[in-house]
Design an enzyme around this catalytic site. Structure first.
Site, PDB file in Angstrom:
ATOM      1  N   CYS A 290      13.290  -4.175  22.875  1.00  0.00           N
ATOM      2  CA  CYS A 290      11.830  -4.041  23.028  1.00  0.00           C
ATOM      3  C   CYS A 290      11.188  -5.228  23.754  1.00  0.00           C
ATOM      4  CB  CYS A 290      11.174  -3.820  21.678  1.00  0.00           C
ATOM      5  SG  CYS A 290      11.844  -2.405  20.799  1.00  0.00           S
TER       6      CYS A 290
ATOM      7  N   HIS B  29       4.017  -5.900  22.386  1.00  0.00           N
ATOM      8  CA  HIS B  29       4.890  -4.733  22.265  1.00  0.00           C
ATOM      9  C   HIS B  29       4.305  -3.783  21.222  1.00  0.00           C
ATOM     10  CE1 HIS B  29       8.125  -2.120  21.465  1.00  0.00           C
ATOM     11  NE2 HIS B  29       8.462  -2.679  20.320  1.00  0.00           N
TER      12      HIS B  29
ATOM     13  N   ASN C  81       6.555   3.832  19.452  1.00  0.00           N
ATOM     14  CA  ASN C  81       7.248   2.658  19.995  1.00  0.00           C
ATOM     15  C   ASN C  81       8.184   3.118  21.113  1.00  0.00           C
ATOM     16  OD1 ASN C  81       8.963   0.504  20.461  1.00  0.00           O
ATOM     17  ND2 ASN C  81       9.213  -0.035  18.319  1.00  0.00           N
TER      18      ASN C  81
HETATM   19  O1  UT7 Z   1      10.383  -2.741  18.120  1.00  0.00           O
HETATM   20  C1  UT7 Z   1      10.580  -3.145  16.806  1.00  0.00           C
HETATM   21  C2  UT7 Z   1      10.939  -1.905  16.046  1.00  0.00           C
HETATM   22  N1  UT7 Z   1      10.680  -1.850  14.674  1.00  0.00           N
HETATM   23  C3  UT7 Z   1       9.489  -2.071  14.082  1.00  0.00           C
HETATM   24  O2  UT7 Z   1       8.538  -2.467  14.620  1.00  0.00           O
HETATM   25  C4  UT7 Z   1       9.425  -1.749  12.625  1.00  0.00           C
HETATM   26  C5  UT7 Z   1       8.760  -2.811  11.825  1.00  0.00           C
HETATM   27  N2  UT7 Z   1       8.594  -2.331  10.460  1.00  0.00           N
HETATM   28  C6  UT7 Z   1       7.653  -1.417  10.158  1.00  0.00           C
HETATM   29  O3  UT7 Z   1       6.913  -0.977  11.000  1.00  0.00           O
HETATM   30  C7  UT7 Z   1       7.544  -1.005   8.710  1.00  0.00           C
HETATM   31  O4  UT7 Z   1       8.413  -1.791   7.911  1.00  0.00           O
HETATM   32  C8  UT7 Z   1       7.881   0.488   8.508  1.00  0.00           C
HETATM   33  C9  UT7 Z   1       6.805   1.346   9.144  1.00  0.00           C
HETATM   34  C10 UT7 Z   1       9.241   0.832   9.081  1.00  0.00           C
HETATM   35  C11 UT7 Z   1       7.927   0.822   7.002  1.00  0.00           C
HETATM   36  O5  UT7 Z   1       6.712   0.439   6.405  1.00  0.00           O
HETATM   37  P1  UT7 Z   1       6.727  -0.296   4.991  1.00  0.00           P
HETATM   38  O6  UT7 Z   1       5.323  -0.488   4.593  1.00  0.00           O
HETATM   39  O7  UT7 Z   1       7.573  -1.522   5.162  1.00  0.00           O
HETATM   40  O8  UT7 Z   1       7.379   0.784   4.061  1.00  0.00           O
HETATM   41  P2  UT7 Z   1       8.743   0.684   3.238  1.00  0.00           P
HETATM   42  O9  UT7 Z   1       9.933   0.562   4.111  1.00  0.00           O
HETATM   43  O10 UT7 Z   1       8.556  -0.339   2.163  1.00  0.00           O
HETATM   44  O11 UT7 Z   1       8.830   2.114   2.569  1.00  0.00           O
HETATM   45  C12 UT7 Z   1       7.899   2.518   1.591  1.00  0.00           C
HETATM   46  C13 UT7 Z   1       8.270   3.910   1.112  1.00  0.00           C
HETATM   47  C14 UT7 Z   1       9.726   4.083   0.711  1.00  0.00           C
HETATM   48  O12 UT7 Z   1       9.740   4.872  -0.456  1.00  0.00           O
HETATM   49  P3  UT7 Z   1       9.986   4.210  -1.912  1.00  0.00           P
HETATM   50  O13 UT7 Z   1      11.359   3.601  -1.811  1.00  0.00           O
HETATM   51  O14 UT7 Z   1       8.897   3.200  -2.081  1.00  0.00           O
HETATM   52  O15 UT7 Z   1       9.892   5.382  -2.829  1.00  0.00           O
HETATM   53  C15 UT7 Z   1      10.321   4.880   1.832  1.00  0.00           C
HETATM   54  O16 UT7 Z   1      11.391   5.715   1.410  1.00  0.00           O
HETATM   55  O17 UT7 Z   1       8.036   4.866   2.153  1.00  0.00           O
HETATM   56  C16 UT7 Z   1       9.159   5.727   2.261  1.00  0.00           C
HETATM   57  N3  UT7 Z   1       9.260   6.202   3.634  1.00  0.00           N
HETATM   58  C17 UT7 Z   1       8.602   7.279   4.087  1.00  0.00           C
HETATM   59  N4  UT7 Z   1       7.782   8.138   3.494  1.00  0.00           N
HETATM   60  C18 UT7 Z   1       7.269   9.129   4.245  1.00  0.00           C
HETATM   61  C19 UT7 Z   1       9.963   5.635   4.653  1.00  0.00           C
HETATM   62  N5  UT7 Z   1       9.781   6.360   5.778  1.00  0.00           N
HETATM   63  C20 UT7 Z   1       8.940   7.374   5.451  1.00  0.00           C
HETATM   64  C21 UT7 Z   1       8.371   8.431   6.176  1.00  0.00           C
HETATM   65  N6  UT7 Z   1       7.552   9.279   5.535  1.00  0.00           N
HETATM   66  N7  UT7 Z   1       8.608   8.615   7.489  1.00  0.00           N
END
Ligand code: UT7
Length: 339
Positions: free
Chosen positions: A113, A266, A296
């Site tokens: 990225c 980005h 993204n």
């Molecule tokens: O170019 C760089 C590329 N990557 C990035 O920029 C990603 C950077 N990270 C992020 O943007 C965030 O960490 C995410 C958007 C990936 C995740 O957000 P978060 O606030 O860190 O959520 P989390 O990983 O703590 O997940 C919270 C919950 C989980 O459920 P439990 O374990 O709390 O029950 C996940 O299973 O959200 C769940 N979850 C979803 N729910 C609905 C994860 N993906 C999804 C989804 N829909 N698509």
């Protein structure tokens, strides 16, 4: 002093739009979750017969037209991608052939990225040697091909697209030093346009928090050919280094955050964009945001946003634009330019 300057921008998005609602019909997710956690509302997905060099071709033609430069005048192509058409030749060479030109230099840059920032810095450095007259610098990706569509934690985050700029070699006053004389004053704002400075970094010890850990050997795929990510770790890393490299670019040019007209980070997640702007002391109104519409698009996200804000009239001549990239590797970098 030889320097390089952006003289045209272009972009391309595949026709197929995949909304959050459509994703929610296929898997256990929702528009509410995706919007609240990322700001993403939709993404574009390339057709089966569209490859990175095809997306790059559309974006390049648009940039050439905007620049008033003919393809035959291009003597350098630097294409940033992590999803090339094939292992080799480079997608840059395939693009060169599709543009109907030959003889100039053409190669890919792989910094995920951060790819476009790396490609722009590389092209600028080559232009400063005085050996090249016009360069095409492109970020193009088909991340939809390396997503595990059964992993809702990653597949909702990415999209496909391409963005391009034409760089022209200019000779005369050095952009950085002439700007230093009085940045913030009317004269410096109207200093010569061009790339002021670029700043690239990497830390390979973080390779496992965002990767596609597969390889090909003897005709077989080893490991996994799908994107794997520790979202929380990436989030924290991204916010820290974007702020750091943004400050490094400003400091190198004796500029303050107030003197940035447009911040183009980005486009990974709207929360990362907001946090970066806040840490840097740049108001949200000066941040170009496209992640809601494109998701993204990895190396394509910065040039896509740059083209959009140029074409809709937000970015005008004589402004300072700060581009900040971060991605797998881990890699990060910044380019500060005057339009
Ligand atoms: O170019 C760089 C590329 N990557 C990035 O920029 C990603 C950077 N990270 C992020 O943007 C965030 O960490 C995410 C958007 C990936 C995740 O957000 P978060 O606030 O860190 O959520 P989390 O990983 O703590 O997940 C919270 C919950 C989980 O459920 P439990 O374990 O709390 O029950 C996940 O299973 O959200 C769940 N979850 C979803 N729910 C609905 C994860 N993906 C999804 C989804 N829909 N698509």
């Amino acid at each position: 002093m030889v320097r390089s300057r952006v003289v045209g921008t272009g972009s391309y998005l595949p026709a197929n739009v995949l909304t959050n609602q459509a994703l929610a019909q296929r898997m256990d997710t929702s528009d509410e979750w995706i919007v609240a956690r990322t700001g993403i509302r939709q993404r574009h997905i390339a057709a089966d017969d569209e490859f990175v060099s095809d997306l790059a071709l559309h974006a390049s033609r648009a940039a050439l037209e905007a620049a008033g430069v003919r393809a035959e005048q291009i003597d350098l192509i630097v294409l940033a991608t992590s999803t090339p058409d094939m292992i080799f030749p480079s997608s840059a060479c395939l693009l060169q052939a599709k543009l109907g030109i030959k003889g100039g230099a053409a190669f890919d840059v792989q910094a995920v990225c951060s790819g476009f920032v790396y490609a722009l810095a590389t092209a600028d450095a080559l232009m400063r040697t005085g050996q090249y007259r016009y360069a095409l610098v492109i970020g193009a990706e088909v991340f939809s091909r390396i997503l595990d569509w059964s992993d809702r934690g990653t597949c909702v985050l990415f999209g496909d697209g391409a963005g391009a700029v034409v760089l022209a070699r200019e000779e005369g006053l050095d952009v950085a030093s002439s700007g230093l004389a009085g940045l913030g004053t009317a004269s410096s704002r109207h200093g010569p346009p061009g790339i002021l400075s670029s700043h690239l970094h990497a830390d390979g010890s973080y390779s496992d928090i965002l990767c596609v850990p597969g390889t090909v050997n003897a005709g077989k795929v080893y490991g996994t050919p799908f994107l794997r990510m520790d979202g929380g770790a990436v989030f924290k890393f991204a916010v820290r280094v974007l702020d750091e490299v943004g400050r490094e670019a400003l400091s190198a040019n004796a500029m303050t955050p107030e003197q940035v007209d447009w911040l183009i980070p980005h486009q990974a997640n709207v929360r990362i964009l907001d946090a970066t702007a806040k840490r840097m002391g740049i108001p949200e109104s000066k941040v170009v945001v496209t992640v809601d519409q494109h998701a993204n698009t990895s190396a394509a996200s910065i040039p896509l946003a740059f083209d959009l804000a140029t074409r809709d009239g937000r970015i005008r001549g004589g402004q300072h634009v700060l581009m900040l990239g971060v991605g797998g590797g881990f890699t990060w970098g910044g380019v500060l330019l005057r339009t």
